[in-house]
Design a protein around this motif. Structure first.
Motif, mmCIF file in Angstrom:
data_model
loop_
_atom_site.group_PDB
_atom_site.id
_atom_site.type_symbol
_atom_site.label_atom_id
_atom_site.label_comp_id
_atom_site.label_asym_id
_atom_site.label_seq_id
_atom_site.Cartn_x
_atom_site.Cartn_y
_atom_site.Cartn_z
ATOM 1 N N LEU A 152 4.163 5.493 4.353
ATOM 2 C CA LEU A 152 4.247 4.040 4.215
ATOM 3 C C LEU A 152 2.935 3.423 4.668
ATOM 4 O O LEU A 152 2.386 3.823 5.704
ATOM 5 N N LEU A 153 2.438 2.466 3.896
ATOM 6 C CA LEU A 153 1.313 1.646 4.332
ATOM 7 C C LEU A 153 1.900 0.338 4.836
ATOM 8 O O LEU A 153 2.698 -0.298 4.146
ATOM 9 N N MET A 154 1.500 -0.060 6.033
ATOM 10 C CA MET A 154 2.048 -1.250 6.671
ATOM 11 C C MET A 154 0.918 -2.184 7.053
ATOM 12 O O MET A 154 -0.145 -1.742 7.495
ATOM 13 N N SER A 155 1.153 -3.473 6.877
ATOM 14 C CA SER A 155 0.150 -4.475 7.210
ATOM 15 C C SER A 155 0.717 -5.463 8.218
ATOM 16 O O SER A 155 1.882 -5.826 8.154
ATOM 17 N N PHE A 156 -0.132 -5.905 9.109
ATOM 18 C CA PHE A 156 0.229 -6.964 10.043
ATOM 19 C C PHE A 156 -0.319 -8.302 9.553
ATOM 20 O O PHE A 156 -0.412 -9.248 10.315
ATOM 21 N N GLY A 157 -0.733 -8.353 8.306
ATOM 22 C CA GLY A 157 -1.205 -9.601 7.714
ATOM 23 C C GLY A 157 -2.627 -9.476 7.203
ATOM 24 O O GLY A 157 -3.272 -8.437 7.308
ATOM 25 N N GLN A 158 -3.114 -10.569 6.665
ATOM 26 C CA GLN A 158 -4.431 -10.601 6.048
ATOM 27 C C GLN A 158 -5.570 -10.799 7.045
ATOM 28 O O GLN A 158 -6.729 -10.645 6.693
#
Length: 159
Positions: free
Chosen positions: A123-129
């Protein structure tokens, strides 16, 4: 359950070390937390795209050497999926229920993550831009992991 956090670069700032130590202590009642640091490659000023690619490849090899075949790997990447805290908590609970004994989080260095690391990730996870220093991201991630366990407990910590 074991939570492994692999990062590129050595953490130097005392305030970040103190915060990570505090959340690590809090997490000890829920899981075994393993924090692994991979050496970062020196990035020359005005590095060419080819030089940056070589740096990513070297750092990626170091990261991959610390990931076991059976780990569920979540790589932090700006293009990844974003989760509200409740859904992140559910994700951790689901992966544990599905039989994964180790969830491994990966935070890349200043150039990000090598394509091989992203490919290995489940999984690729982001905490935002927003762009955050990768050292600060380590503290934010560990706090969110703690928050996830507190949500599972029904604790008022998550308001």
């Amino acid at each position: 359950m074991k939570i492994k956090v692999i990062t590129v670069g050595k953490l130097k700032e005392k305030y970040l070390k103190d915060g990570i130590a505090e959340y690590s202590k809090r997490l000890s009642r829920f899981c075994k937390l393993e924090l692994l640091e991979c050496p970062d490659e020196r990035t020359p000023d005005r590095a060419s795209p080819a030089e940056n690619q070589q740096i990513l490849i070297k750092e990626g090899q170091r990261i991959l050497s610390k990931i076991d075949d059976r780990d569920f790997v979540i790589a932090l990447a700006i293009e990844g999926k974003q989760f509200p805290s409740e859904a992140f908590s559910q994700l951790i609970d689901d992966k544990t229920s599905q039989g994964f004994s180790t969830i491994t989080f990966v935070i890349g260095g200043s150039l990000g993550l090598a394509p091989d690391v992203k490919t290995r990730a489940n999984l690729l996870m982001s905490f935002g831009q927003l762009t955050l220093p990768h050292q600060l991201m380590k503290l934010v991630l560990i706090e969110q992991i703690y928050r996830a366990f507190m949500i599972q407990q029904g604790s008022p910590y998550h308001k």
